[in-house]
Design an enzyme around this catalytic site. Structure first.
Site, short mmCIF file in Angstrom:
data_model
loop_
_atom_site.label_atom_id
_atom_site.label_comp_id
_atom_site.label_asym_id
_atom_site.label_seq_id
_atom_site.Cartn_x
_atom_site.Cartn_y
_atom_site.Cartn_z
N ASN A 268 42.56 27.40 45.67
CA ASN A 268 41.84 26.42 46.49
C ASN A 268 40.46 26.05 45.94
O ASN A 268 39.99 24.94 46.15
CB ASN A 268 41.79 26.83 47.97
CG ASN A 268 41.02 28.09 48.23
OD1 ASN A 268 40.78 28.87 47.31
ND2 ASN A 268 40.63 28.29 49.46
N GLU B 59 37.54 39.21 48.58
CA GLU B 59 37.17 38.04 49.39
C GLU B 59 38.46 37.50 49.97
O GLU B 59 39.24 36.87 49.26
CB GLU B 59 36.49 36.98 48.50
CG GLU B 59 35.17 37.43 47.87
CD GLU B 59 34.05 37.55 48.89
OE1 GLU B 59 34.18 37.04 50.02
OE2 GLU B 59 33.03 38.17 48.54
N GLU C 298 29.54 38.11 47.14
CA GLU C 298 29.44 37.35 45.89
C GLU C 298 28.26 36.41 45.97
O GLU C 298 27.88 35.94 47.05
CB GLU C 298 30.74 36.57 45.65
CG GLU C 298 31.89 37.53 45.38
CD GLU C 298 33.16 36.86 44.88
OE1 GLU C 298 33.44 35.72 45.26
OE2 GLU C 298 33.87 37.52 44.09
N CYS D 163 38.72 29.02 53.00
CA CYS D 163 38.69 30.28 53.76
C CYS D 163 37.63 30.28 54.85
O CYS D 163 37.77 30.96 55.85
CB CYS D 163 38.45 31.45 52.81
SG CYS D 163 36.99 31.19 51.80
P1 NAP Z 1 47.15 34.62 47.52
O1 NAP Z 1 48.57 34.27 47.68
O2 NAP Z 1 46.67 35.90 48.04
O3 NAP Z 1 46.86 34.49 45.95
C1 NAP Z 1 45.59 34.70 45.40
C2 NAP Z 1 45.74 35.16 43.97
O4 NAP Z 1 46.42 36.42 43.95
C3 NAP Z 1 46.59 34.23 43.11
O5 NAP Z 1 46.10 34.26 41.79
C4 NAP Z 1 47.95 34.89 43.17
O6 NAP Z 1 48.79 34.57 42.10
C5 NAP Z 1 47.54 36.34 43.09
N1 NAP Z 1 48.55 37.29 43.52
C6 NAP Z 1 49.47 37.17 44.50
N2 NAP Z 1 50.22 38.30 44.55
C7 NAP Z 1 49.75 39.14 43.59
C8 NAP Z 1 50.10 40.44 43.12
N3 NAP Z 1 51.10 41.12 43.66
N4 NAP Z 1 49.41 40.97 42.09
C9 NAP Z 1 48.38 40.29 41.53
N5 NAP Z 1 48.00 39.05 41.91
C10 NAP Z 1 48.68 38.49 42.94
O7 NAP Z 1 46.20 33.54 48.18
P2 NAP Z 1 46.23 31.98 48.01
O8 NAP Z 1 47.28 31.41 48.87
O9 NAP Z 1 46.25 31.61 46.57
O10 NAP Z 1 44.77 31.59 48.55
C11 NAP Z 1 44.54 31.33 49.88
C12 NAP Z 1 43.92 32.53 50.56
O11 NAP Z 1 42.70 32.88 49.91
C13 NAP Z 1 43.53 32.24 52.00
O12 NAP Z 1 43.88 33.32 52.82
C14 NAP Z 1 42.02 32.07 51.93
O13 NAP Z 1 41.37 32.32 53.15
C15 NAP Z 1 41.68 33.04 50.86
N6 NAP Z 1 40.37 32.72 50.24
C16 NAP Z 1 39.31 33.53 50.50
C17 NAP Z 1 38.08 33.22 49.96
C18 NAP Z 1 36.90 34.11 50.23
O14 NAP Z 1 35.92 33.99 49.51
N7 NAP Z 1 36.95 35.01 51.20
C19 NAP Z 1 37.91 32.10 49.15
C20 NAP Z 1 39.01 31.29 48.91
C21 NAP Z 1 40.26 31.62 49.47
P3 NAP Z 1 49.90 33.40 42.28
O15 NAP Z 1 49.13 32.15 42.38
O16 NAP Z 1 50.71 33.47 41.04
O17 NAP Z 1 50.68 33.72 43.50
#
Ligand code: NAP
Length: 497
Positions: free
Chosen positions: A166, A267, A475, A301
């Site tokens: 995102n 995060e 961060e 997020c």
């Molecule tokens: P996600 O599915 O958790 O994926 C995030 C990252 O983790 C991607 O690079 C993903 O790779 C990787 N990943 C997934 N499973 C993994 C595993 N088993 N081992 C290693 N890496 C793995 O989250 P998303 O859908 O991309 O992002 C949305 C989420 O991020 C929302 O919940 C949002 O609130 C949160 N977010 C939080 C912040 C903050 O600063 N708190 C900022 C932005 C977003 P793939 O893409 O290959 O699946």
């Protein structure tokens, strides 16, 4: 302006910024198996490019390269590392047009928002190029006359950096710039849907003079991601995992990292409340809610997922918010004036549809939107719903879409209790003019970040991060550097004779 993106490289001023390879030990390379995976534009489902599908083997190679490079990198002075990060910063600014176009093609966000994100990403290279010189230790008065006590700060070591789609550029610089500043080396695993923003940033870091092995990038398909993730979390040379993404994935990475007691920064997801009190300036509250809710089509997020509005002003606020929401231009991010781009995948569209239909079936009223837009199958109309209650999915789950659910409340205690009734604790916002209430509510909300009369609060100078199941660590700011440093205490005896 409209583009034909059949060959992304030809659309860039600098075609070498479009890299379809992983980067290990200072070289662009394919996966050993030769396998690749495909990356599509979420606006029109066209193929943008291919990335190597790496496995455990390439991950180990990248970790070893980072570990070898760490020996020299950690010995440079903070000032020397600062100069290289500053070069990287300048190259990011210089290449903003290409970086923004790459982002809009792979993530879908409107081109102006992509430019905004590149600027946001550059704030971290700017800030941490300065902070590289400020990893201060302490002198501590000793309890005995013959001893002297100091602390020094030293880099943690090799860091595994896992980022979401995102904010495909800002989440890289928010982690990698402080890691480099502290003297750490990194292995980046960008989101499978948005790897090209990451490879372009790595190409610029390489040009900026980051030595070989200091930055490495591994790509892997969503299907095979755990092979790479498991190695990053369990390899003993990796001393820290810095992750941004969903709470569930973060939880599992934390559990895996426990096997080698790694430092972690997490995060994670958010479920922000935004409260509009009856003494608020309604127009300002509408403006703040619009900026907060619809950035990146609500896929943020820190975006409000529950908007609590005092019953006295509820109807006026709802009407104004709905009017402004309906005016937003939903379109392919490359088109002039686009404000709401597509959702990242069909799964994301289905989640939004599920939350809206669940709410409708339990009595919520859609006052604008509530359906797909004609622009394409991944475009959802900005939506405002009233009569939202705590038996609906949207009240407890992160929607990650352009949906604003309004909930009526009548007193402060009640709204604080509802706002805190979640396992998340990332960001919260409220609008009020009463200084006493402002302090009381800011202190009572269980969130890591609070916006008072402000809908957008992210900045490189303040610590970004959540509490509860929204994460661990901060961060940006001075705290962002500390996440990549260890404290060493040194005791000198025999000082008096
Ligand atoms: P996600 O599915 O958790 O994926 C995030 C990252 O983790 C991607 O690079 C993903 O790779 C990787 N990943 C997934 N499973 C993994 C595993 N088993 N081992 C290693 N890496 C793995 O989250 P998303 O859908 O991309 O992002 C949305 C989420 O991020 C929302 O919940 C949002 O609130 C949160 N977010 C939080 C912040 C903050 O600063 N708190 C900022 C932005 C977003 P793939 O893409 O290959 O699946």
């Amino acid at each position: 302006m409209d583009f034909d993106d059949t060959n992304l490289a030809t659309k860039l001023k600098d075609k070498n910024l479009f890299r379809q390879k992983c980067f290990i030990n200072g070289e662009w390379m394919d996966s050993e198996s030769g396998k690749t995976f495909e990356i599509y534009n979420p606006s029109d489902s066209t193929l943008i490019g291919l990335m190597p599908n790496c496995s455990k083997k390439e991950t180990i190679f990248a970790i070893e390269s980072a570990n070898n490079a760490w020996e020299k990198w950690k010995k440079l002075s903070g000032k020397d590392r600062s100069i290289i990060i500053r070069n990287w910063h300048e190259l990011i600014i210089k290449n903003i047009d290409d970086l923004a176009l790459i982002m809009t093609l792979e993530n879908g966000k409107p081109i102006n928002d992509s430019r905004g994100e590149i600027m946001y990403a550059s704030w971290f290279t700017d800030w941490f190029s300065e902070e590289a010189k400020r990893a201060y230790g302490k002198t501590i008065p000793s309890t005995t006359a013959d001893r002297r006590i100091i602390t020094i700060k030293q880099p943690v070591g090799v860091c595994g950096i896992i980022t979401p789609w995102n904010f495909p550029s800002a989440m890289i610089t928010r982690k990698v710039a402080p890691a480099l500043a502290a003297g750490c080396t990194v292995v980046i695993k960008p989101a499978g849907t948005t790897p090209f923003s990451a490879t372009a940033l790595v190409e610029l870091a390489h040009r900026a003079g980051v030595p070989k092995g200091v930055i490495n990038l591994i790509s892997v398909s969503e299907k095979d991601v755990s092979q790479v993730g498991d190695e990053l979390c369990t390899n003993r040379h990796v001393r820290k995992i810095s992750f941004t993404g969903s709470t569930n994935v973060g939880r599992s990475l934390m559990a895996k990292s426990a096997s080698t007691i790694k430092k972690v920064s997490m995060e994670l997801g958010g479920h922000a409340p935004l409260i509009v009190f009856d003494d608020a300036d309604i127009d300002e509250a509408v403006k703040g809610s619009m900026a907060n809710k619809y950035r990146n089509s609500g896929q943020v997020c820190v975006s409000a997922n529950r908007i609590f509005v005092h019953e006295k002003i509820h109807d006026e606020f709802a009407e104004k918010l709905a009017k402004k929401s309906a005016e937003l231009k939903v379109s392919d991010g490359r088109k002039e004036g686009a404000q709401i781009g597509p959702l990242i995948t069909m799964a994301a569209v289905e989640k939004v549809q599920d939350h809206v239909s669940d709410a409708k079936s339990k009595g919520a009223k859609i006052i604008t939107g509530g359906e797909l837009d004609n622009e394409g199958r991944q475009f959802y109309k900005p939506t405002v719903m009233t009569e939202v209650t705590n038996d609906m999915k949207i009240f407890y789950e992160e929607t990650f879409g352009p949906v604003a659910p309004l909930i009526k409340f009548s007193d402060d205690e009640e709204v604080i209790q509802m706002a805190n009734d979640t396992s998340y604790g990332l960001a919260g916002y409220f609008f009020s003019k009463d200084i006493g209430r402002i302090w009381r509510v800011a202190e009572a909300l269980e969130y890591g970040m609070i916006g008072v009369n402000a809908g957008v609060i992210s900045t490189e100078v303040a610590p970004f991060g959540g509490i509860k199941e929204s994460g661990v660590g901060r961060e940006g700011a001075a705290e962002g550097l500390d996440e990549y440093l260890e404290i060493k205490y040194i005791c000198f005896d025999g000082i008096s004779n």
